[in-house]
Design an enzyme around this catalytic site. Structure first.
Site, PDB file in Angstrom:
ATOM      1  N   ASP A   1       0.813  -1.222   0.000  1.00 28.33           N
ATOM      2  CA  ASP A   1       0.000   0.000   0.000  1.00 28.33           C
ATOM      3  C   ASP A   1       0.849   1.275   0.000  1.00 28.33           C
ATOM      4  O   ASP A   1       0.348   2.358   0.297  1.00 28.33           O
ATOM      5  CB  ASP A   1      -0.958   0.002   1.205  1.00 28.33           C
ATOM      6  CG  ASP A   1      -0.212  -0.097   2.512  1.00 28.33           C
ATOM      7  OD1 ASP A   1       1.019  -0.355   2.487  1.00 28.33           O
ATOM      8  OD2 ASP A   1      -0.842   0.083   3.564  1.00 28.33           O
TER       9      ASP A   1
ATOM     10  N   HIS B   1      23.613   3.951 -19.023  1.00 27.63           N
ATOM     11  CA  HIS B   1      22.512   4.152 -18.074  1.00 27.63           C
ATOM     12  C   HIS B   1      22.823   3.513 -16.716  1.00 27.63           C
ATOM     13  O   HIS B   1      21.930   2.991 -16.051  1.00 27.63           O
ATOM     14  CB  HIS B   1      21.200   3.599 -18.644  1.00 27.63           C
ATOM     15  CG  HIS B   1      20.673   4.400 -19.788  1.00 27.63           C
ATOM     16  ND1 HIS B   1      19.692   3.962 -20.630  1.00 27.63           N
ATOM     17  CD2 HIS B   1      20.991   5.646 -20.238  1.00 27.63           C
ATOM     18  CE1 HIS B   1      19.434   4.884 -21.551  1.00 27.63           C
ATOM     19  NE2 HIS B   1      20.219   5.914 -21.324  1.00 27.63           N
TER      20      HIS B   1
ATOM     21  N   ASP C   1      25.958  12.205 -13.979  1.00 29.69           N
ATOM     22  CA  ASP C   1      24.876  12.782 -14.790  1.00 29.69           C
ATOM     23  C   ASP C   1      23.693  12.946 -13.840  1.00 29.69           C
ATOM     24  O   ASP C   1      23.064  11.950 -13.458  1.00 29.69           O
ATOM     25  CB  ASP C   1      24.541  11.846 -15.956  1.00 29.69           C
ATOM     26  CG  ASP C   1      23.496  12.441 -16.909  1.00 29.69           C
ATOM     27  OD1 ASP C   1      22.814  13.409 -16.526  1.00 29.69           O
ATOM     28  OD2 ASP C   1      23.365  11.914 -18.026  1.00 29.69           O
TER      29      ASP C   1
ATOM     30  N   ASP D   1      19.631  19.072 -16.401  1.00 25.57           N
ATOM     31  CA  ASP D   1      20.293  17.836 -16.843  1.00 25.57           C
ATOM     32  C   ASP D   1      21.765  18.146 -17.104  1.00 25.57           C
ATOM     33  O   ASP D   1      22.102  18.718 -18.143  1.00 25.57           O
ATOM     34  CB  ASP D   1      19.587  17.349 -18.122  1.00 25.57           C
ATOM     35  CG  ASP D   1      20.110  16.014 -18.617  1.00 25.57           C
ATOM     36  OD1 ASP D   1      20.920  15.383 -17.920  1.00 25.57           O
ATOM     37  OD2 ASP D   1      19.689  15.608 -19.721  1.00 25.57           O
TER      38      ASP D   1
ATOM     39  N   HIS E   1      25.630   7.733 -28.696  1.00 29.54           N
ATOM     40  CA  HIS E   1      24.363   8.445 -28.472  1.00 29.54           C
ATOM     41  C   HIS E   1      24.382   9.780 -29.215  1.00 29.54           C
ATOM     42  O   HIS E   1      25.395  10.162 -29.801  1.00 29.54           O
ATOM     43  CB  HIS E   1      24.079   8.636 -26.980  1.00 29.54           C
ATOM     44  CG  HIS E   1      25.100   9.430 -26.217  1.00 29.54           C
ATOM     45  ND1 HIS E   1      25.187  10.790 -26.282  1.00 29.54           N
ATOM     46  CD2 HIS E   1      26.090   9.025 -25.358  1.00 29.54           C
ATOM     47  CE1 HIS E   1      26.157  11.213 -25.489  1.00 29.54           C
ATOM     48  NE2 HIS E   1      26.740  10.159 -24.925  1.00 29.54           N
TER      49      HIS E   1
ATOM     50  N   HIS F   1      18.976  16.621 -26.621  1.00 25.89           N
ATOM     51  CA  HIS F   1      17.531  16.388 -26.665  1.00 25.89           C
ATOM     52  C   HIS F   1      16.856  17.641 -26.136  1.00 25.89           C
ATOM     53  O   HIS F   1      17.487  18.457 -25.454  1.00 25.89           O
ATOM     54  CB  HIS F   1      17.157  15.159 -25.811  1.00 25.89           C
ATOM     55  CG  HIS F   1      17.735  15.178 -24.425  1.00 25.89           C
ATOM     56  ND1 HIS F   1      17.184  15.891 -23.398  1.00 25.89           N
ATOM     57  CD2 HIS F   1      18.850  14.592 -23.909  1.00 25.89           C
ATOM     58  CE1 HIS F   1      17.925  15.728 -22.306  1.00 25.89           C
ATOM     59  NE2 HIS F   1      18.956  14.952 -22.583  1.00 25.89           N
TER      60      HIS F   1
ATOM     61  N   HIS G   1      13.627  14.410 -21.160  1.00 24.04           N
ATOM     62  CA  HIS G   1      13.587  14.264 -22.619  1.00 24.04           C
ATOM     63  C   HIS G   1      12.253  14.879 -23.031  1.00 24.04           C
ATOM     64  O   HIS G   1      11.226  14.216 -23.029  1.00 24.04           O
ATOM     65  CB  HIS G   1      13.699  12.796 -23.037  1.00 24.04           C
ATOM     66  CG  HIS G   1      15.037  12.202 -22.679  1.00 24.04           C
ATOM     67  ND1 HIS G   1      15.288  10.861 -22.679  1.00 24.04           N
ATOM     68  CD2 HIS G   1      16.199  12.781 -22.302  1.00 24.04           C
ATOM     69  CE1 HIS G   1      16.552  10.645 -22.327  1.00 24.04           C
ATOM     70  NE2 HIS G   1      17.116  11.796 -22.074  1.00 24.04           N
TER      71      HIS G   1
ATOM     72  N   GLU H   1      25.552  17.437 -25.139  1.00 21.29           N
ATOM     73  CA  GLU H   1      26.170  16.424 -24.301  1.00 21.29           C
ATOM     74  C   GLU H   1      27.003  15.386 -25.068  1.00 21.29           C
ATOM     75  O   GLU H   1      26.682  14.196 -25.069  1.00 21.29           O
ATOM     76  CB  GLU H   1      25.107  15.714 -23.468  1.00 21.29           C
ATOM     77  CG  GLU H   1      23.891  15.203 -24.235  1.00 21.29           C
ATOM     78  CD  GLU H   1      22.925  14.453 -23.318  1.00 21.29           C
ATOM     79  OE1 GLU H   1      23.367  13.494 -22.660  1.00 21.29           O
ATOM     80  OE2 GLU H   1      21.735  14.819 -23.280  1.00 21.29           O
TER      81      GLU H   1
ATOM     82  N   TYR I   1      33.374   6.918 -24.886  1.00 22.30           N
ATOM     83  CA  TYR I   1      33.319   5.788 -23.945  1.00 22.30           C
ATOM     84  C   TYR I   1      34.186   4.660 -24.503  1.00 22.30           C
ATOM     85  O   TYR I   1      33.864   4.090 -25.552  1.00 22.30           O
ATOM     86  CB  TYR I   1      31.866   5.316 -23.770  1.00 22.30           C
ATOM     87  CG  TYR I   1      30.920   6.484 -23.541  1.00 22.30           C
ATOM     88  CD1 TYR I   1      30.719   6.989 -22.258  1.00 22.30           C
ATOM     89  CD2 TYR I   1      30.283   7.121 -24.613  1.00 22.30           C
ATOM     90  CE1 TYR I   1      29.895   8.093 -22.048  1.00 22.30           C
ATOM     91  CE2 TYR I   1      29.458   8.215 -24.422  1.00 22.30           C
ATOM     92  CZ  TYR I   1      29.262   8.704 -23.135  1.00 22.30           C
ATOM     93  OH  TYR I   1      28.456   9.790 -22.946  1.00 22.30           O
TER      94      TYR I   1
ATOM     95  N   ARG J   1      31.595  12.236 -20.424  1.00 22.48           N
ATOM     96  CA  ARG J   1      30.511  13.003 -21.047  1.00 22.48           C
ATOM     97  C   ARG J   1      30.505  14.385 -20.391  1.00 22.48           C
ATOM     98  O   ARG J   1      30.770  14.502 -19.184  1.00 22.48           O
ATOM     99  CB  ARG J   1      29.150  12.314 -20.862  1.00 22.48           C
ATOM    100  CG  ARG J   1      27.999  13.087 -21.472  1.00 22.48           C
ATOM    101  CD  ARG J   1      26.708  12.256 -21.653  1.00 22.48           C
ATOM    102  NE  ARG J   1      26.117  11.766 -20.424  1.00 22.48           N
ATOM    103  CZ  ARG J   1      26.203  10.524 -19.986  1.00 22.48           C
ATOM    104  NH1 ARG J   1      26.861   9.608 -20.671  1.00 22.48           N
ATOM    105  NH2 ARG J   1      25.633  10.165 -18.852  1.00 22.48           N
TER     106      ARG J   1
ATOM    107  N   GLU K   1      27.907  17.641 -20.245  1.00 22.85           N
ATOM    108  CA  GLU K   1      26.535  17.992 -20.652  1.00 22.85           C
ATOM    109  C   GLU K   1      26.092  19.300 -20.014  1.00 22.85           C
ATOM    110  O   GLU K   1      26.159  19.459 -18.794  1.00 22.85           O
ATOM    111  CB  GLU K   1      25.565  16.877 -20.223  1.00 22.85           C
ATOM    112  CG  GLU K   1      24.113  17.218 -20.509  1.00 22.85           C
ATOM    113  CD  GLU K   1      23.157  16.069 -20.203  1.00 22.85           C
ATOM    114  OE1 GLU K   1      23.473  15.253 -19.317  1.00 22.85           O
ATOM    115  OE2 GLU K   1      22.097  15.995 -20.852  1.00 22.85           O
TER     116      GLU K   1
HETATM  117  N1  GLY Z   1      20.210  12.370 -18.052  1.00 20.52           N
HETATM  118  C1  GLY Z   1      19.560  11.903 -19.204  1.00 20.52           C
HETATM  119  C2  GLY Z   1      20.194  12.371 -20.427  1.00 20.52           C
HETATM  120  O1  GLY Z   1      21.259  12.964 -20.374  1.00 20.52           O
HETATM  121  O2  GLY Z   1      19.669  12.222 -21.487  1.00 20.52           O
HETATM  122 MN    MN Z   2      20.651  14.743 -21.360  1.00 23.02          MN
HETATM  123 MN    MN Z   3      22.063  13.808 -18.580  1.00 21.77          MN
END
Ligand code: GLY
Ligand code: MN
Ligand code: MN
Length: 456
Positions: free
Chosen positions: A55, A258, A275, A286, A365, A369, A376, A399, A403, A420, A422
Site C-alpha cells: 500500500d 545508463h 549525470d 540535466d 548516443h 535532446h 527528454h 552532451e 566511452y 561526457r 553535458e
Molecule cells: N540524463 C539523461 C540524459 O542525459 O539524457
Molecule cells: Mn541529457
Molecule cells: Mn544527462
C-alpha cells in the site's frame, strides 16, 4: 458545484502557488489554436498515483501536459477546455474529505481550486463520467491523448458513445478525435518567460550540486555517498526531486550509459562521471560532469577529456536560431571523430570514419535532446521529413561523450575511460546561453576546485 466545506487540514501557503498568469495564457493560446483548427473540446487528465509495493505509493508526480495548463498538482484531476464563441475552462478534482485530509493532507476541493487556479467551473472528479458527455454534445471535435492509458481511453470513448446515443434527440456527436499532445508539444517546445526563469533556477541548483559532488569526492568513498551529496544539494535548495535517477559512475562504470546502481568504491586514478539534475517546480535540469576521483587528470584522461570538451564547444557554436536540429550533433561528431583518429582509437580519414559510422563504437548516443518539464522533453525533431530549425526560446542539452571499453585493438592506456560533458542551452536571438555554466568543466577549473576542497 460542491457546497463549500471547511478545510480538514490547513490550506497550504499560497506563496507555493506559482504566478498563474502564464498558465492562464497557455490555456488561452491552446483554445485559440483549437479554434483555428475547427474548434471542439479538449480533455486532459493528470497522472495516476502509482503503487510501489503493497500500500506504499511512489512519490506522486503530476502529468507534465496537465500541469503546463493548470498549475494544479493534486492527483485525480481532469481539465476540460471548450473552444468557441463562449470558451469555457473547467476543472474536475478530488472533493474535500476530512478523513483523507487527516491522513494525506490538504486537498483544494472544487470550490477553492476553481477560485485559486482561475477556472470558470470546477466539479468533483466523481462527476466526470456524468458531465463529460454534456461538454462533448454538439461539438465538432474532441481533443484528447489516446493510447497512453487504457482507463482514460475508455473514459473518453464512453463519453463519446454516450453522446452518440442521444442522436435521435437532435444532439450531434463530435465527428473526430484530434491528438491533443501533438498540439501541446508544439507549444511546450518554445518556453515562455516563466518557464525559462524556473529552468534557470533549476540549472543553478544542479550546477551547485555538481560543485558539491566534486568537493566531496575522494578515493575510498562510495558512489552512493556522492549521490547523497547531490540529493542534499537538490533538496536543501528547494527542489522537489531529481529530474531522473542520478548516474554516479566511477571508472569502468562510466562506459555503461545508463548506470544507476551507484554502489561501487571510488578508486585513486579513476574518473567519476556524474549525470544528475534536479526538478524544480515541474522543470528539469540535466548536467553531466566527469572529473578525476583524486583531483588530477592523468595524461590519457586529459587527452580524451579535451577532445570531448572541444566537441562540446563546437556543438555549442552550432546552436543558434535557424540552424537545424542536427547541426550541433554533426559539429560534435566531426571533432570527436578526429580526436578518435588522433588518439589511435580509429584508423582512416575523417570523412571515412564519419561516413562508415566507425566513430559510433566510442560515441553511440546523440548530442542532445529537448529539455523542459520532462528531461527528454516534448517536441518533434523533424518537420516534413527535415530536421527542424532551432528557434529562440527552445531549450536543449549539449552532451557529447566518449566511452572506451577494453578491447585488443584499443590502446591499453585508454581502457575504461568514459567521459561526457553535458550542459543545458537556451536558444537566444543570436546563439545560445548555457544556463548550467556554473558547474566547472575546464581541466584547470575542475582541478582548482578539487584542490581547494582537499587543501582548504
Ligand atoms: N540524463 C539523461 C540524459 O542525459 O539524457
Ligand atoms: Mn541529457
Ligand atoms: Mn544527462
Amino acid at each position: 458545484m460542491n457546497a463549500p466545506t471547511s478545510p480538514a487540514s490547513p490550506r497550504p501557503d499560497f506563496a507555493q502557488v506559482p504566478d498563474l498568469a502564464p498558465f492562464r495564457a497557455r490555456r488561452e493560446r491552446l483554445l485559440a489554436r483549437m479554434q483555428a483548427a475547427g474548434g471542439g473540446v479538449a480533455v486532459l487528465p493528470t497522472a495516476p498515483e502509482r503503487i510501489r509495493n503493497r500500500d506504499a505509493h511512489y512519490l506522486y508526480r503530476h502529468d507534465s501536459y496537465f500541469y503546463y495548463l493548470t498549475a494544479f498538482r493534486e492527483p485525480e484531476a481532469v481539465v476540460v477546455l471548450v473552444a468557441g464563441e463562449q470558451p469555457q475552462q473547467i476543472l474536475f478534482c478530488r472533493e474535500k474529505n476530512e478523513e483523507r485530509e487527516i491522513w494525506d493532507g490538504y486537498r483544494y476541493g472544487p470550490d477553492a481550486a476553481c477560485e485559486v487556479f482561475g477556472f470558470d467551473e470546477a466539479w468533483t472528479i466523481g462527476d466526470l463520467e456524468k458531465r463529460l458527455p454534456d461538454y462533448l454534445a454538439d461539438q465538432p471535435l474532441v481533443w484528447a491523448s489516446l493510447g497512453y492509458d487504457s482507463a482514460w481511453d475508455a473514459t473518453v470513448l464512453d463519453a463519446l458513445n454516450s453522446v452518440r446515443g442521444k442522436a435521435r434527440s437532435g444532439i450531434v456527436p463530435p465527428h473526430s478525435i484530434r491528438d491533443l499532445r501533438a498540439e501541446l508539444d508544439e507549444m511546450r517546445l518554445v518556453k515562455d518567460a516563466a518557464e525559462l526563469a524556473t529552468m534557470r533556477h533549476a540549472a543553478q541548483i544542479s550546477a551547485a550540486a555538481h560543485c558539491r559532488a566534486m568537493r566531496a569526492t575522494r578515493p575510498g568513498r562510495f558512489e552512493y555517498e556522492i549521490e547523497a551529496e547531490l540529493l542534499h544539494a537538490f533538496r536543501s535548495a528547494g527542489s522537489q526531486a531529481p529530474a531522473y535517477t542520478s548516474i554516479v559512475a566511477g571508472g569502468a562504470n562510466a562506459c555503461v550509459l545508463h548506470y544507476i546502481d551507484n554502489d561501487h568504491l571510488l578508486r585513486d586514478g579513476d574518473l567519476l562521471l556524474i549525470d544528475a539534475g534536479c526538478e524544480l517546480d515541474g522543470y528539469a535540469s540535466d548536467i553531466t560532469r566527469t572529473f578525476p576521483v583524486n583531483g588530477r587528470f592523468s595524461t590519457a584522461q586529459r587527452e580524451v577529456y579535451e577532445t570531448v570538451l572541444a566537441a562540446q564547444h563546437a556543438a555549442r557554436e552550432a546552436t543558434r536560431p535557424g540552424a537545424h536540429w542536427n547541426a550541433p550533433h554533426e559539429a560534435a561528431v566531426k571533432v570527436l571523430a578526429q580526436g578518435m583518429i588522433d588518439l589511435g582509437l580509429l584508423q582512416g580519414s575523417l570523412d571515412g570514419v564519419i561516413e562508415s559510422n566507425a566513430y559510433s563504437r566510442f560515441y553511440m548516443h546523440r548530442t542532445g535532446h529537448w529539455l523542459g518539464m520532462d528531461v527528454h522533453d516534448a517536441g518533434e525533431y523533424k518537420l516534413g521529413g527535415e530536421w527542424r530549425p532551432l528557434a529562440e526560446g527552445m531549450v536543449l542539452t549539449i552532451e557529447p561523450g566518449c566511452y572506451i571499453r577494453p578491447a585488443d585493438d584499443v590502446p591499453e592506456h585508454l581502457w575504461n575511460i568514459g567521459i561526457r560533458i553535458e550542459d543545458d542551452a537556451v536558444v537566444t536571438a543570436d546563439g545560445c546561453e548555457l544556463i548550467t555554466a556554473d558547474a566547472p568543466k575546464t581541466v584547470a577549473d575542475i582541478e582548482a576546485l578539487m584542490r581547494e576542497a582537499r587543501d582548504g
